[in-house]
Design a protein around this motif. Sequence first.
Motif, PDB file in Angstrom:
ATOM      1  N   ILE A 245      11.570   7.762   1.565  1.00 20.31           N
ATOM      2  CA  ILE A 245      10.782   7.158   0.479  1.00 20.31           C
ATOM      3  C   ILE A 245      10.107   5.877   0.935  1.00 20.31           C
ATOM      4  O   ILE A 245       8.987   5.574   0.512  1.00 20.31           O
ATOM      5  N   ASP A 246      10.777   5.133   1.818  1.00 23.35           N
ATOM      6  CA  ASP A 246      10.182   3.890   2.321  1.00 23.35           C
ATOM      7  C   ASP A 246       8.871   4.148   3.063  1.00 23.35           C
ATOM      8  O   ASP A 246       8.011   3.273   3.124  1.00 23.35           O
ATOM      9  N   ARG A 247       8.695   5.334   3.589  1.00 22.02           N
ATOM     10  CA  ARG A 247       7.464   5.653   4.335  1.00 22.02           C
ATOM     11  C   ARG A 247       6.341   6.150   3.424  1.00 22.02           C
ATOM     12  O   ARG A 247       5.207   6.280   3.870  1.00 22.02           O
ATOM     13  N   ILE A 248       6.636   6.434   2.171  1.00 26.26           N
ATOM     14  CA  ILE A 248       5.625   6.952   1.235  1.00 26.26           C
ATOM     15  C   ILE A 248       4.789   5.780   0.711  1.00 26.26           C
ATOM     16  O   ILE A 248       5.327   4.731   0.352  1.00 26.26           O
ATOM     17  N   PRO A 249       3.472   5.993   0.622  1.00 22.83           N
ATOM     18  CA  PRO A 249       2.632   4.924   0.065  1.00 22.83           C
ATOM     19  C   PRO A 249       2.977   4.672  -1.411  1.00 22.83           C
ATOM     20  O   PRO A 249       3.334   5.578  -2.128  1.00 22.83           O
ATOM     21  N   GLY A 250       2.922   3.500  -1.843  1.00 20.77           N
ATOM     22  CA  GLY A 250       3.231   3.119  -3.224  1.00 20.77           C
ATOM     23  C   GLY A 250       4.470   2.260  -3.277  1.00 20.77           C
ATOM     24  O   GLY A 250       4.715   1.570  -4.258  1.00 20.77           O
ATOM     25  N   GLY A 251       5.293   2.347  -2.225  1.00 19.52           N
ATOM     26  CA  GLY A 251       6.442   1.463  -2.044  1.00 19.52           C
ATOM     27  C   GLY A 251       7.439   1.461  -3.168  1.00 19.52           C
ATOM     28  O   GLY A 251       7.835   2.489  -3.683  1.00 19.52           O
TER      29      GLY A 251
ATOM     30  N   ASN B 266       7.282   0.666  -6.266  1.00 16.55           N
ATOM     31  CA  ASN B 266       6.904   1.100  -7.611  1.00 16.55           C
ATOM     32  C   ASN B 266       7.245   2.568  -7.886  1.00 16.55           C
ATOM     33  O   ASN B 266       7.583   2.922  -9.007  1.00 16.55           O
ATOM     34  N   VAL B 267       7.144   3.414  -6.883  1.00 17.70           N
ATOM     35  CA  VAL B 267       7.388   4.846  -7.094  1.00 17.70           C
ATOM     36  C   VAL B 267       8.775   5.277  -6.642  1.00 17.70           C
ATOM     37  O   VAL B 267       9.176   6.419  -6.870  1.00 17.70           O
ATOM     38  N   ARG B 268       9.505   4.406  -6.010  1.00 18.47           N
ATOM     39  CA  ARG B 268      10.824   4.753  -5.461  1.00 18.47           C
ATOM     40  C   ARG B 268      11.781   5.322  -6.521  1.00 18.47           C
ATOM     41  O   ARG B 268      12.380   6.380  -6.288  1.00 18.47           O
ATOM     42  N   PRO B 269      11.982   4.691  -7.688  1.00 18.63           N
ATOM     43  CA  PRO B 269      12.922   5.254  -8.669  1.00 18.63           C
ATOM     44  C   PRO B 269      12.527   6.654  -9.134  1.00 18.63           C
ATOM     45  O   PRO B 269      13.381   7.526  -9.303  1.00 18.63           O
TER      46      PRO B 269
ATOM     47  N   SER C 144      14.889   9.927  -8.348  1.00 20.94           N
ATOM     48  CA  SER C 144      15.400  10.717  -9.469  1.00 20.94           C
ATOM     49  C   SER C 144      14.981  12.174  -9.348  1.00 20.94           C
ATOM     50  O   SER C 144      15.779  13.091  -9.559  1.00 20.94           O
ATOM     51  N   SER C 145      13.733  12.419  -9.002  1.00 20.72           N
ATOM     52  CA  SER C 145      13.225  13.787  -8.872  1.00 20.72           C
ATOM     53  C   SER C 145      13.960  14.546  -7.773  1.00 20.72           C
ATOM     54  O   SER C 145      14.358  15.706  -7.953  1.00 20.72           O
ATOM     55  N   VAL C 146      14.153  13.909  -6.637  1.00 23.99           N
ATOM     56  CA  VAL C 146      14.839  14.556  -5.516  1.00 23.99           C
ATOM     57  C   VAL C 146      16.307  14.811  -5.865  1.00 23.99           C
ATOM     58  O   VAL C 146      16.845  15.884  -5.570  1.00 23.99           O
ATOM     59  N   GLN C 147      16.962  13.868  -6.514  1.00 25.40           N
ATOM     60  CA  GLN C 147      18.359  14.054  -6.886  1.00 25.40           C
ATOM     61  C   GLN C 147      18.525  15.200  -7.878  1.00 25.40           C
ATOM     62  O   GLN C 147      19.445  16.006  -7.769  1.00 25.40           O
ATOM     63  N   VAL C 148      17.615  15.311  -8.849  1.00 23.07           N
ATOM     64  CA  VAL C 148      17.668  16.419  -9.808  1.00 23.07           C
ATOM     65  C   VAL C 148      17.444  17.743  -9.080  1.00 23.07           C
ATOM     66  O   VAL C 148      18.136  18.735  -9.331  1.00 23.07           O
ATOM     67  N   ALA C 149      16.482  17.775  -8.159  1.00 22.91           N
ATOM     68  CA  ALA C 149      16.199  18.998  -7.396  1.00 22.91           C
ATOM     69  C   ALA C 149      17.414  19.394  -6.546  1.00 22.91           C
ATOM     70  O   ALA C 149      17.785  20.575  -6.478  1.00 22.91           O
ATOM     71  N   LEU C 150      18.048  18.439  -5.889  1.00 22.61           N
ATOM     72  CA  LEU C 150      19.247  18.725  -5.074  1.00 22.61           C
ATOM     73  C   LEU C 150      20.400  19.218  -5.940  1.00 22.61           C
ATOM     74  O   LEU C 150      21.112  20.159  -5.568  1.00 22.61           O
ATOM     75  N   ALA C 151      20.590  18.605  -7.096  1.00 24.64           N
ATOM     76  CA  ALA C 151      21.659  19.035  -8.000  1.00 24.64           C
ATOM     77  C   ALA C 151      21.414  20.454  -8.483  1.00 24.64           C
ATOM     78  O   ALA C 151      22.342  21.282  -8.542  1.00 24.64           O
ATOM     79  N   ALA C 152      20.168  20.776  -8.822  1.00 26.39           N
ATOM     80  CA  ALA C 152      19.835  22.130  -9.277  1.00 26.39           C
ATOM     81  C   ALA C 152      20.045  23.142  -8.153  1.00 26.39           C
ATOM     82  O   ALA C 152      20.569  24.239  -8.385  1.00 26.39           O
ATOM     83  N   ALA C 153      19.661  22.791  -6.942  1.00 24.57           N
ATOM     84  CA  ALA C 153      19.850  23.695  -5.806  1.00 24.57           C
ATOM     85  C   ALA C 153      21.340  23.939  -5.543  1.00 24.57           C
ATOM     86  O   ALA C 153      21.769  25.076  -5.321  1.00 24.57           O
ATOM     87  N   LEU C 154      22.128  22.897  -5.574  1.00 28.13           N
ATOM     88  CA  LEU C 154      23.569  23.029  -5.359  1.00 28.13           C
ATOM     89  C   LEU C 154      24.206  23.861  -6.457  1.00 28.13           C
ATOM     90  O   LEU C 154      25.034  24.733  -6.191  1.00 28.13           O
ATOM     91  N   GLU C 155      23.813  23.621  -7.684  1.00 31.49           N
ATOM     92  CA  GLU C 155      24.329  24.391  -8.815  1.00 31.49           C
ATOM     93  C   GLU C 155      23.973  25.865  -8.661  1.00 31.49           C
ATOM     94  O   GLU C 155      24.791  26.755  -8.907  1.00 31.49           O
TER      95      GLU C 155
END
Length: 187
Positions: A152-158, A160-163, A167-178
């Motif tokens: 995320i640190d390498r993504i433009p927007g720094g 401001n867009v990190r949270p 959150s999106s990646v964590q939800v996606a990982l949780a859904a994949a694991l489930e």
Amino acid sequence: MAANLATSSEYEAEANRLRAQIGVTVGALRSGLTPSNLASEAASRVGMADLSWGGAFDYASKRHPVPTAIIGLGVALWTISAVRNHDRRDQLAVVTAPLRDSSDSIVQSATKVFRERAEAKRREFVDVAQSQVATGATLLSDEIGKKLGNVIDRIPGGINVRPLIESSVQVALAAALEGLLRKRARA
């Protein structure tokens, strides 16, 4: 220095190893809880593993003469009472039926105790396994969080867009694991 991360296949191999250990333990408990094994174990613990009935009686009478005499007298009176109260033609059945009932009761009590102990050991094992799985999941989550932070640190927007991205990646990982866990549960 890179941290050694366990892969999903390593976690799966560990889970399979734990399942195999549980299987071996359950098999050992099943074979060890037979009446003959229980009696042999009890006899070996009191030092009478190689004694016959006569030897056991001799040992008990020398070591504990009064209780042995009381038990002998009780068995004799019980036998006489059983014989007197029933017809002479059924003497063997009269004597053996109460003995069989008594031995069945003793075996049931011993079996109950061993089953309760086996269940307690099983619960203890499951608790340890759950604790280790929770610890592994926490370590995996922490490592994913670190790697995700680096990406995320390498993504433009720094900042401001990190949270939002986290959150999106964590939800996606949780859904994949489930989804993986449900798929394995059905198989």
